[in-house]
Design a protein around this motif. Structure first.
Motif, PDB file in Angstrom:
ATOM      1  N   THR A 216      -5.326 -12.343  -0.539  1.00 28.30           N
ATOM      2  CA  THR A 216      -4.158 -11.412  -0.650  1.00 28.30           C
ATOM      3  C   THR A 216      -2.880 -11.662  -0.478  1.00 28.30           C
ATOM      4  O   THR A 216      -2.522 -12.606   0.007  1.00 28.30           O
ATOM      5  CB  THR A 216      -4.488  -9.939   0.156  1.00 28.30           C
ATOM      6  N   ASP A 217      -1.753 -11.141  -1.199  1.00 31.59           N
ATOM      7  CA  ASP A 217      -0.564 -11.311  -1.227  1.00 31.59           C
ATOM      8  C   ASP A 217      -0.098 -10.880   0.244  1.00 31.59           C
ATOM      9  O   ASP A 217      -0.676 -10.228   0.897  1.00 31.59           O
ATOM     10  CB  ASP A 217       0.352 -10.696  -2.287  1.00 31.59           C
ATOM     11  N   ALA A 218       1.094 -11.580   0.845  1.00 35.88           N
ATOM     12  CA  ALA A 218       1.476 -11.365   2.023  1.00 35.88           C
ATOM     13  C   ALA A 218       2.042  -9.854   2.237  1.00 35.88           C
ATOM     14  O   ALA A 218       1.709  -9.176   3.405  1.00 35.88           O
ATOM     15  CB  ALA A 218       2.658 -12.175   2.361  1.00 35.88           C
ATOM     16  N   ILE A 219       2.585  -9.212   1.325  1.00 37.10           N
ATOM     17  CA  ILE A 219       2.845  -7.791   1.425  1.00 37.10           C
ATOM     18  C   ILE A 219       1.871  -6.836   1.617  1.00 37.10           C
ATOM     19  O   ILE A 219       1.758  -6.095   2.339  1.00 37.10           O
ATOM     20  CB  ILE A 219       3.951  -7.302   0.113  1.00 37.10           C
ATOM     21  N   ALA A 221      -1.397  -7.616   2.649  1.00 35.05           N
ATOM     22  CA  ALA A 221      -1.858  -7.781   3.880  1.00 35.05           C
ATOM     23  C   ALA A 221      -1.050  -7.035   5.278  1.00 35.05           C
ATOM     24  O   ALA A 221      -1.520  -6.444   5.910  1.00 35.05           O
ATOM     25  CB  ALA A 221      -2.168  -9.311   3.913  1.00 35.05           C
ATOM     26  N   ALA A 222       0.157  -7.490   4.977  1.00 38.36           N
ATOM     27  CA  ALA A 222       1.195  -6.684   6.008  1.00 38.36           C
ATOM     28  C   ALA A 222       1.069  -5.357   6.231  1.00 38.36           C
ATOM     29  O   ALA A 222       1.064  -4.720   7.091  1.00 38.36           O
ATOM     30  CB  ALA A 222       2.664  -7.107   6.100  1.00 38.36           C
ATOM     31  N   ILE A 223       1.243  -4.640   5.016  1.00 41.47           N
ATOM     32  CA  ILE A 223       1.079  -3.168   4.814  1.00 41.47           C
ATOM     33  C   ILE A 223      -0.267  -2.859   5.315  1.00 41.47           C
ATOM     34  O   ILE A 223      -0.303  -1.561   6.132  1.00 41.47           O
ATOM     35  CB  ILE A 223       1.255  -2.685   3.185  1.00 41.47           C
ATOM     36  N   THR A 224      -1.438  -3.430   5.104  1.00 42.39           N
ATOM     37  CA  THR A 224      -2.742  -3.105   5.452  1.00 42.39           C
ATOM     38  C   THR A 224      -2.752  -3.133   6.861  1.00 42.39           C
ATOM     39  O   THR A 224      -3.317  -2.307   7.701  1.00 42.39           O
ATOM     40  CB  THR A 224      -3.836  -3.775   4.762  1.00 42.39           C
ATOM     41  N   SER A 225      -2.212  -4.206   7.578  1.00 44.18           N
ATOM     42  CA  SER A 225      -2.103  -4.191   9.061  1.00 44.18           C
ATOM     43  C   SER A 225      -1.443  -3.167   9.511  1.00 44.18           C
ATOM     44  O   SER A 225      -1.835  -2.402  10.470  1.00 44.18           O
ATOM     45  CB  SER A 225      -1.565  -5.677   9.340  1.00 44.18           C
ATOM     46  N   LEU A 226      -0.245  -2.847   9.213  1.00 39.80           N
ATOM     47  CA  LEU A 226       0.395  -1.582   9.611  1.00 39.80           C
ATOM     48  C   LEU A 226      -0.168  -0.355   9.396  1.00 39.80           C
ATOM     49  O   LEU A 226      -0.249   0.535  10.467  1.00 39.80           O
ATOM     50  CB  LEU A 226       1.802  -1.425   8.815  1.00 39.80           C
ATOM     51  N   ARG A 227      -1.093  -0.143   8.294  1.00 37.69           N
ATOM     52  CA  ARG A 227      -1.984   1.038   8.360  1.00 37.69           C
ATOM     53  C   ARG A 227      -2.875   1.051   9.363  1.00 37.69           C
ATOM     54  O   ARG A 227      -3.017   2.096   9.776  1.00 37.69           O
ATOM     55  CB  ARG A 227      -2.646   1.223   6.779  1.00 37.69           C
ATOM     56  N   VAL A 228      -3.432  -0.043   9.664  1.00 32.75           N
ATOM     57  CA  VAL A 228      -4.673   0.037  10.478  1.00 32.75           C
ATOM     58  C   VAL A 228      -3.968   0.331  11.977  1.00 32.75           C
ATOM     59  O   VAL A 228      -4.601   1.392  12.774  1.00 32.75           O
ATOM     60  CB  VAL A 228      -5.049  -1.370  10.798  1.00 32.75           C
ATOM     61  N   VAL A 229      -2.905  -0.032  12.212  1.00 37.15           N
ATOM     62  CA  VAL A 229      -2.192   0.225  13.503  1.00 37.15           C
ATOM     63  C   VAL A 229      -1.866   1.569  13.626  1.00 37.15           C
ATOM     64  O   VAL A 229      -2.179   2.165  14.667  1.00 37.15           O
ATOM     65  CB  VAL A 229      -1.089  -0.692  13.485  1.00 37.15           C
ATOM     66  N   LEU A 230      -1.124   2.101  12.550  1.00 40.00           N
ATOM     67  CA  LEU A 230      -0.555   3.529  12.629  1.00 40.00           C
ATOM     68  C   LEU A 230      -1.834   4.489  12.325  1.00 40.00           C
ATOM     69  O   LEU A 230      -1.896   5.588  12.919  1.00 40.00           O
ATOM     70  CB  LEU A 230       0.347   3.574  11.329  1.00 40.00           C
TER      71      LEU A 230
END
Length: 296
Positions: A216-219, A221-230
Motif C-alpha cells: 500500500t502507499d505510505a499515506i 498505511a499511516a492513516i490505517t495505523s492511526l485508525r487502529v490506535v484511535l
C-alpha cells in the motif's frame, strides 16, 4: 482435501479477507479496496496472543532470529555509548535507530508471513524483502525522519532551557533525573518525549507490516495505523506498555536481552497487524457469456 500445515496459522481470516498466499494477498490493492478495509475487534487478551504467536515464529527460525537480535543489540550498544559520551545527542541517535529498525523489522515480518503461508523462513529473502516496496517505505521513512528530527531538536531545546550553563555530562543528566529539585525538567522532558514517541508509534505500529503485506502507499498505511490506535486505544496502549516494559527489562545488563526480545517483538508485531486489519475479499469477476450461435 489438503491437510492443514503444522504451523501457527495466526489470526483466523474473516469471510471478507483475502487468504494469505493467494494472488489477491500478493497484489497491491486499489484505492477502493484499501478504503474498504475494516478494523478487527480487539480485546485486551490479543496482545498476549500476539506475543505467543511471535514466540512460536522465533522458535521456528532461531538462526534468523539470532541474526536480527544481534543487530538490535548493536544498536543498543551504540545508543549507550552516545549517552555516556555526548548525552545531548542521545535522542538524535535514538531517532536514527528508529529509522533503521523498520528495515530490520521487515525481515522479521517477512519470516512470519512466510511461516503463516506454510513456507520456510529464509534469512536471505528476509534481507531483501523490502526492495519491492521502496517507494512506499521511502515515503514513510521520510515522514518518520521529519518527526524524529523535530523530536531531537525539541530534546536539545529542553536541555538548553534547563541547563543554561551548557550541556551536562552523563553524570549531570543522571543527577538531574534523580534530583527532586529538577522535577520541572523531568516533567517537561517526559511530556515532550512522550508526545513524539506516541505519534511515531501510532504511525508505525501497523503501517510497516501493511506495506510489506500489500504494498500500500505510505499515506494509506499511516492513516490505517492511526485508525487502529484511535479505534482501539486501550488495547494499543497496553501493547505499547508491554513493549516498553519488555525493552526496559532487556536493556539490563548491557542490553543483552535484546538479542532475544528484538526478534520476538518483531514477529509479534506482524501478528498485531494481521489481528487488527481485515482486508476485503476480492470481487469475483463477472462470468463471460458464451458467444451466440450465428443465425442461419
Amino acid at each position: 482435501m489438503k491437510p492443514a500445515a503444522s504451523v501457527d496459522p495466526g489470526p483466523t481470516p474473516s469471510a471478507n479477507a483475502a487468504a494469505p498466499g493467494s494472488p489477491a494477498a500478493d497484489r497491491a490493492p486499489d484505492s477502493a479496496e484499501a478504503n474498504r478495509l475494516r478494523l478487527a475487534p480487539l480485546t485486551f487478551a490479543d496482545p498476549w496472543r500476539w506475543l505467543a504467536r511471535g514466540g512460536a515464529d522465533l522458535m521456528a527460525a532461531p538462526g534468523l532470529a539470532l541474526f536480527y537480535g544481534v543487530c538490535f543489540w548493536g544498536m543498543a550498544l551504540l545508543l549507550g555509548w552516545v549517552f555516556r559520551s555526548n548525552p545531548e545527542y542521545t535522542m538524535s541517535i535514538a531517532s536514527g535507530c528508529l529509522l533503521l529498525g523498520p528495515f530490520l523489522a521487515m525481515g522479521l515480518y517477512d519470516a512470519s508471513r512466510r511461516r503463516e503461508r506454510g513456507q520456510k523462513p529464509e534469512l536471505g529473502l528476509s534481507l531483501v524483502c523490502w526492495d519491492r516496496h521502496m517507494g512506499s517505505m521511502a515515503m514513510l521513512v521520510l515522514v518518520l525522519l521529519v518527526l524524529e528530527l523535530i523530536w531531537g531538536r525539541a530534546s536539545l531545546v529542553v536541555f538548553a532551557v534547563f541547563f543554561n550553563t551548557g550541556m551536562p555530562s552523563t553524570t549531570g543528566v543522571i543527577q538531574a533525573v534523580f534530583n527532586p529539585e529538577n522535577w520541572e525538567f523531568v516533567a517537561v522532558y517526559t511530556v515532550v518525549g512522550g508526545l513524539f514517541a506516541s505519534l511515531v508509534y501510532s504511525i508505525a505500529v501497523v503501517s510497516i507490516p501493511m506495506i510489506l503485506d500489500r504494498d500500500t502507499d505510505a499515506i494509506t498505511a499511516a492513516i490505517t495505523s492511526l485508525r487502529v490506535v484511535l479505534g482501539h486505544t486501550g488495547v494499543m496502549l497496553l501493547w505499547a506498555a508491554i513493549i516498553t516494559v519488555l525493552v526496559a527489562l532487556a536493556l539490563w545488563p548491557w542490553g543483552l536481552g535484546l538479542v532475544l526480545l528484538g526478534p520476538w517483538l518483531g514477529h509479534a508485531s506482524w501478528h498485531a497487524y494481521r489481528g487488527a486489519v481485515l482486508w476485503p475479499a476480492p470481487e469475483a469477476a463477472a462470468p463471460v457469456a458464451p458467444p451466440s450461435e450465428p443465425l442461419g
